[in-house]
Design an enzyme around this catalytic site. Sequence first.
Site, mmCIF file in Angstrom:
data_model
loop_
_atom_site.group_PDB
_atom_site.id
_atom_site.type_symbol
_atom_site.label_atom_id
_atom_site.label_comp_id
_atom_site.label_asym_id
_atom_site.label_seq_id
_atom_site.Cartn_x
_atom_site.Cartn_y
_atom_site.Cartn_z
ATOM 1 N N ASP A 81 0.815 -1.213 0.000
ATOM 2 C CA ASP A 81 0.000 0.000 0.000
ATOM 3 C C ASP A 81 0.850 1.265 0.000
ATOM 4 O OD1 ASP A 81 -2.062 -1.826 0.238
ATOM 5 O OD2 ASP A 81 -3.204 -0.556 1.594
ATOM 6 N N CYS A 122 1.202 -8.205 5.214
ATOM 7 C CA CYS A 122 0.823 -6.803 5.006
ATOM 8 C C CYS A 122 -0.669 -6.590 4.786
ATOM 9 C CB CYS A 122 1.671 -6.207 3.892
ATOM 10 S SG CYS A 122 3.375 -5.922 4.452
ATOM 11 N N ASP A 123 -1.009 -5.357 4.442
ATOM 12 C CA ASP A 123 -2.341 -4.794 4.650
ATOM 13 C C ASP A 123 -3.520 -5.642 4.179
ATOM 14 O OD1 ASP A 123 -0.567 -2.786 5.292
ATOM 15 O OD2 ASP A 123 -1.840 -1.197 4.553
ATOM 16 N N LYS A 124 -3.530 -6.074 2.928
ATOM 17 C CA LYS A 124 -4.700 -6.797 2.417
ATOM 18 C C LYS A 124 -4.482 -8.301 2.394
ATOM 19 C CE LYS A 124 -6.339 -2.824 1.923
ATOM 20 N NZ LYS A 124 -5.109 -2.183 2.391
ATOM 21 N N CYS A 195 5.425 -2.368 8.194
ATOM 22 C CA CYS A 195 5.832 -1.051 8.694
ATOM 23 C C CYS A 195 5.621 -0.932 10.199
ATOM 24 C CB CYS A 195 5.083 0.041 7.953
ATOM 25 S SG CYS A 195 5.556 0.156 6.209
ATOM 26 N N GLU A 491 -6.843 4.729 -0.079
ATOM 27 C CA GLU A 491 -6.409 5.307 1.193
ATOM 28 C C GLU A 491 -6.029 6.763 0.981
ATOM 29 O OE1 GLU A 491 -4.663 1.448 3.570
ATOM 30 O OE2 GLU A 491 -3.240 2.867 2.706
ATOM 31 N N SER A 517 -5.036 5.160 5.506
ATOM 32 C CA SER A 517 -3.940 4.265 5.852
ATOM 33 C C SER A 517 -3.903 4.086 7.359
ATOM 34 C CB SER A 517 -2.619 4.870 5.374
ATOM 35 O OG SER A 517 -1.527 4.271 6.026
#
EC number: 4.2.1.9
Length: 616
Positions: A81, A122-124, A195, A491, A517
């Site tokens: 992202d 990570c995010d998704k 992150c 985002e 985000s």
Amino acid sequence: MPKYRSATTTHGRNMAGARALWRATGMTDADFGKPIIAVVNSFTQFVPGHVHLRDLGKLVAEQIEAAGGVAKEFNTIAVDDGIAMGHGGMLYSLPSRELIADSVEYMVNAHCADAMVCISNCDKITPGMLMASLRLNIPVIFVSGGPMEAGKTKLSEQIIKLDLVDAMIQGADPKVSDSQSDQVERSACPTCGSCSGMFTANSMNCLTEALGLSQPGNGSLLATHADRKQLFLNAGKRIVELTKRYYEQNDESALPRNIASKAAFENAMTLDIAMGGSTNTVLHLLAAAQEAEIDFTMSDIDKLSRKVPQLCKVAPSTQKYHMEDVHRAGGVIGILGELDRAGLLNRDVKNVLGLTLPQTLEQYDVMLTQDDAVKNMFRAGPAGIRTTQAFSQDCRWDSLDDDRANGCIRSLEHAYSKDGGLAVLYGNFAENGCIVKTAGVDDSILKFTGPAKVYESQDDAVEAILGGKVVAGDVVVIRYEGPKGGPGMQEMLYPTSFLKSMGLGKACALITDGRFSGGTSGLSIGHVSPEAASGGSIGLIEDGDLIAIDIPNRGIQLQVSDAELAARREAQEARGDKAWTPKNRERQVSFALRAYASLATSADKGAVRDKSKLGG
């Protein structure tokens, strides 16, 4: 007694062709009675959170084989992202969640796998795999790649901690010199891993612990630390035990829908509110609950947000603490321990280790445990050495952070705030709700009223912010950026970061039917539902309209009369097939994204596909 799914392809004369192909993958006669376990990896060289995962699937597979299973690995896609941020690439991030979920279903069902180990980060990716796991409802264990170490650099004669968001803000701040911006950029992301703050990736990996689908330490133990290897080894052994319990003993407690029950979802959301997690977690928990056929809605989240305090504060809500500090204070289990002592958790839940919540806390809560090995694990810390290698260091903190009055994790009596880190707001243009990360909102702007500055794309809003057209007191409204309207629900980290870089971080609000985000802080209100593209009243806001935000009372109101809104709605509908579309936006949308948009629901439904359009 359930039958091994894999027997469909390994038994019977009519499956000679399938067995011939299995043999070509290395299987032998002795393997055809064993459970076939999918190792669902997500290695890619595009994403720092996944760049170190290539060999970790092999670690898990070796343990599966040693425990009496057959391991078969495949990969999913993974979008970064941060790299996709601020340009057309962000349109693809949320839709990739559905692709990941579907691809896991496709592979597992096509090959009749019996169980899964999901290696996400990570995010998704974690949400996509979580959705697939609950959809398939076969034994599963999650083990993620782990958090990145926080960056560190010397500014103004002080060593400060950094992360991705710092690099973005400094890069856009005209008052920051090129040399300082470059220094921060080079220091912000020093290692592999997700992150380093309580952004979406780390929030979701923490929530898998609360859901019971991953092991203690999964959400906080650094990607670089040697101790994290044990989580992968344990996952390989344990998944075989879970698989045999279900298929050979008819023990349905081994299935993810029975572990991640509604009580577990409530615990996960309670954790999220207490730790000030990313607002994206709301979207993903709602989506996962639908896959599990659990009645868990925005109403449930609203009720929890009104009674759960904030017990942990981590970047981006503060620069003092990052995930490495959460781990030192006891990680997810440390927060759950404080919530349990406050009487805020459902205790009758179990995890993939077969432990009840009280048993888990007794063994893994640093405030309770007598196990020196557990305490030692939570002392695992950063090395401060740039690397893309997993398990590359074994540094430890000298001591645990067990200060529940002034430390990273607080007790109820010493909570950062009595209100939790997330809140659901309702009003006349957010009838189905919207979300704000209160952990990142300054106390001075918890109530805020200002005139709207309306934009129909993130790009136009960014141009206006950087061009000085947004001033203190404004409410920036970015619409037609929802799941359907974007499409893809971008985002808005760049607009919020640029508001900060322009000195407006505590002087403006930003409202959108898009999302934010996990790195966002400030008065940033997203997930407005219904979205503009679905006929939501956010599509009726005009420049200059006053908008009143009241977080303590969970309200958000467009100060325009009902009669005027009705007239605006009538005018919008009169546009015919152009109704509820942007008037002045030119955006090329691919067929893949159009397909996503055609089935997408608004954020209050988790932005999942509208099953009614599919006959479901």
